[in-house]
Every structure is written in structure tokens, then in C-alpha cells.
Design a protein around this motif. Structure first.
Motif, PDB file in Angstrom:
ATOM      1  N   PRO A  39       0.845  -1.205   0.000  1.00 10.70           N
ATOM      2  CA  PRO A  39       0.000   0.000   0.000  1.00 10.70           C
ATOM      3  C   PRO A  39       0.876   1.248   0.000  1.00 10.70           C
ATOM      4  CG  PRO A  39      -0.050  -1.073   2.142  1.00 10.70           C
ATOM      5  CD  PRO A  39       0.696  -1.990   1.214  1.00 10.70           C
ATOM      6  N   THR A  40       0.416   2.239  -0.719  1.00 11.44           N
ATOM      7  CA  THR A  40       1.184   3.478  -0.792  1.00 11.44           C
ATOM      8  C   THR A  40       0.956   4.296   0.469  1.00 11.44           C
ATOM      9  OG1 THR A  40      -0.640   4.542  -1.915  1.00 11.44           O
ATOM     10  CG2 THR A  40       1.065   3.551  -3.297  1.00 11.44           C
ATOM     11  N   ALA A  41       1.849   5.222   0.719  1.00 11.53           N
ATOM     12  CA  ALA A  41       1.720   6.082   1.901  1.00 11.53           C
ATOM     13  C   ALA A  41       0.498   6.970   1.739  1.00 11.53           C
ATOM     14  CB  ALA A  41       2.974   6.917   2.059  1.00 11.53           C
ATOM     15  N   GLY A  42      -0.092   7.324   2.849  1.00 14.92           N
ATOM     16  CA  GLY A  42      -1.264   8.176   2.832  1.00 14.92           C
ATOM     17  C   GLY A  42      -0.894   9.605   2.475  1.00 14.92           C
ATOM     18  N   PRO A  43      -1.868  10.480   2.432  1.00 11.56           N
ATOM     19  CA  PRO A  43      -1.582  11.872   2.082  1.00 11.56           C
ATOM     20  C   PRO A  43      -0.696  12.532   3.141  1.00 11.56           C
ATOM     21  CG  PRO A  43      -3.856  11.622   2.777  1.00 11.56           C
ATOM     22  CD  PRO A  43      -3.276  10.238   2.680  1.00 11.56           C
ATOM     23  N   ASP A  44       0.146  13.425   2.682  1.00 13.96           N
ATOM     24  CA  ASP A  44       1.060  14.122   3.572  1.00 13.96           C
ATOM     25  C   ASP A  44       0.278  15.149   4.386  1.00 13.96           C
ATOM     26  OD1 ASP A  44       3.170  15.234   4.854  1.00 13.96           O
ATOM     27  OD2 ASP A  44       4.128  16.061   3.059  1.00 13.96           O
ATOM     28  N   PRO A  45       0.267  15.024   5.715  1.00 14.11           N
ATOM     29  CA  PRO A  45      -0.507  15.985   6.512  1.00 14.11           C
ATOM     30  C   PRO A  45       0.085  17.385   6.464  1.00 14.11           C
ATOM     31  CG  PRO A  45       0.743  14.540   7.950  1.00 14.11           C
ATOM     32  CD  PRO A  45       0.914  14.016   6.554  1.00 14.11           C
ATOM     33  N   TYR A  46       1.338  17.528   6.054  1.00 15.67           N
ATOM     34  CA  TYR A  46       1.977  18.845   6.028  1.00 15.67           C
ATOM     35  C   TYR A  46       1.955  19.473   4.644  1.00 15.67           C
ATOM     36  CZ  TYR A  46       3.559  17.319  10.567  1.00 15.67           C
ATOM     37  OH  TYR A  46       3.594  16.855  11.854  1.00 15.67           O
ATOM     38  N   ALA A  47       1.343  18.809   3.680  1.00 14.03           N
ATOM     39  CA  ALA A  47       1.285  19.355   2.334  1.00 14.03           C
ATOM     40  C   ALA A  47       0.319  20.530   2.297  1.00 14.03           C
ATOM     41  CB  ALA A  47       0.841  18.275   1.353  1.00 14.03           C
ATOM     42  N   LEU A  48       0.530  21.406   1.349  1.00 14.07           N
ATOM     43  CA  LEU A  48      -0.366  22.553   1.203  1.00 14.07           C
ATOM     44  C   LEU A  48      -1.712  22.060   0.692  1.00 14.07           C
ATOM     45  CD1 LEU A  48       2.063  25.092  -0.470  1.00 14.07           C
ATOM     46  CD2 LEU A  48       1.242  25.088   1.880  1.00 14.07           C
ATOM     47  N   PRO A  49      -2.803  22.612   1.212  1.00 10.63           N
ATOM     48  CA  PRO A  49      -4.127  22.166   0.762  1.00 10.63           C
ATOM     49  C   PRO A  49      -4.360  22.569  -0.688  1.00 10.63           C
ATOM     50  CG  PRO A  49      -4.336  24.029   2.237  1.00 10.63           C
ATOM     51  CD  PRO A  49      -2.891  23.624   2.239  1.00 10.63           C
ATOM     52  N   ARG A  50      -5.017  21.687  -1.425  1.00 12.20           N
ATOM     53  CA  ARG A  50      -5.335  21.971  -2.819  1.00 12.20           C
ATOM     54  C   ARG A  50      -6.738  22.576  -2.897  1.00 12.20           C
ATOM     55  NH1 ARG A  50      -1.374  20.673  -6.396  1.00 12.20           N
ATOM     56  NH2 ARG A  50      -0.008  19.049  -5.635  1.00 12.20           N
ATOM     57  N   GLY A  51      -6.986  23.265  -3.940  1.00 10.47           N
ATOM     58  CA  GLY A  51      -8.311  23.837  -4.128  1.00 10.47           C
ATOM     59  C   GLY A  51      -8.193  25.246  -4.674  1.00 10.47           C
ATOM     60  N   ARG A  52      -9.270  25.990  -4.573  1.00 12.28           N
ATOM     61  CA  ARG A  52      -9.267  27.347  -5.091  1.00 12.28           C
ATOM     62  C   ARG A  52      -8.415  28.232  -4.192  1.00 12.28           C
ATOM     63  NH1 ARG A  52     -15.144  29.279  -5.734  1.00 12.28           N
ATOM     64  NH2 ARG A  52     -14.005  31.084  -6.451  1.00 12.28           N
ATOM     65  N   PRO A  53      -7.610  29.089  -4.784  1.00 11.08           N
ATOM     66  CA  PRO A  53      -6.827  30.011  -3.951  1.00 11.08           C
ATOM     67  C   PRO A  53      -7.755  31.015  -3.280  1.00 11.08           C
ATOM     68  CG  PRO A  53      -6.457  30.442  -6.291  1.00 11.08           C
ATOM     69  CD  PRO A  53      -7.325  29.221  -6.195  1.00 11.08           C
ATOM     70  N   ARG A  54      -7.464  31.325  -2.063  1.00 17.42           N
ATOM     71  CA  ARG A  54      -8.308  32.260  -1.303  1.00 17.42           C
ATOM     72  C   ARG A  54      -7.759  33.669  -1.441  1.00 17.42           C
ATOM     73  NH1 ARG A  54      -8.710  28.422   3.840  1.00 17.42           N
ATOM     74  NH2 ARG A  54     -10.171  26.941   2.959  1.00 17.42           N
ATOM     75  N   ARG A  55      -8.664  34.591  -1.628  1.00 18.32           N
ATOM     76  CA  ARG A  55      -8.269  35.998  -1.718  1.00 18.32           C
ATOM     77  C   ARG A  55      -8.627  36.650  -0.396  1.00 18.32           C
ATOM     78  NH1 ARG A  55     -10.100  38.562  -7.258  1.00 18.32           N
ATOM     79  NH2 ARG A  55      -8.931  40.231  -6.296  1.00 18.32           N
TER      80      ARG A  55
END
Length: 59
Positions: A39-55
Motif C-alpha cells: 500500500p502506498t503512503a497516505g496523504p502528507d498531513p503537512y502538504a499545502l491544501p489543494r483547491g481554489r486560492p483564497r483571496r
């Protein structure tokens, strides 16, 4: 190639070497399979969140 002048001892040595080589190859293949199917490693908890950039400012 093999000749008929080989004695039974030389033949036994070659058979053992071939069996050992086959066993080693099977062990190597099973180890590779185990690594590839692990099994591959799970998502990195310290990674930057993906999605729409917030203004933060209003225009």
C-alpha cells in the motif's frame, strides 16, 4: 553444450546450481511483487491544501 563425457557428479553439481538459481529468481520476483503491491503512503498531513486560492483582500 553438455557432452556425454560428464560424470554423474558434474551433472549433480549443475542440477543443484540450476535449482538454486531458479529458487533465487523466484525469491527475488516475490520480493519485487511484494514491494510493488504494498500500500502506498497516505496523504502528507503537512502538504499545502489543494483547491481554489483564497483571496484575503476585497477589490
Amino acid at each position: 553444450m553438455t557432452t556425454m563425457t560428464e560424470g554423474p557428479d558434474e551433472l549433480a553439481v549443475r542440477v543443484r546450481a540450476l535449482r538454486r538459481a531458479r529458487r533465487d529468481a523466484q525469491i527475488r520476483a516475490s520480493r519485487v511483487r511484494r514491494v510493488l503491491l504494498a500500500p502506498t503512503a497516505g496523504p502528507d498531513p503537512y502538504a499545502l491544501p489543494r483547491g481554489r486560492p483564497r483571496r484575503h483582500g476585497r477589490a
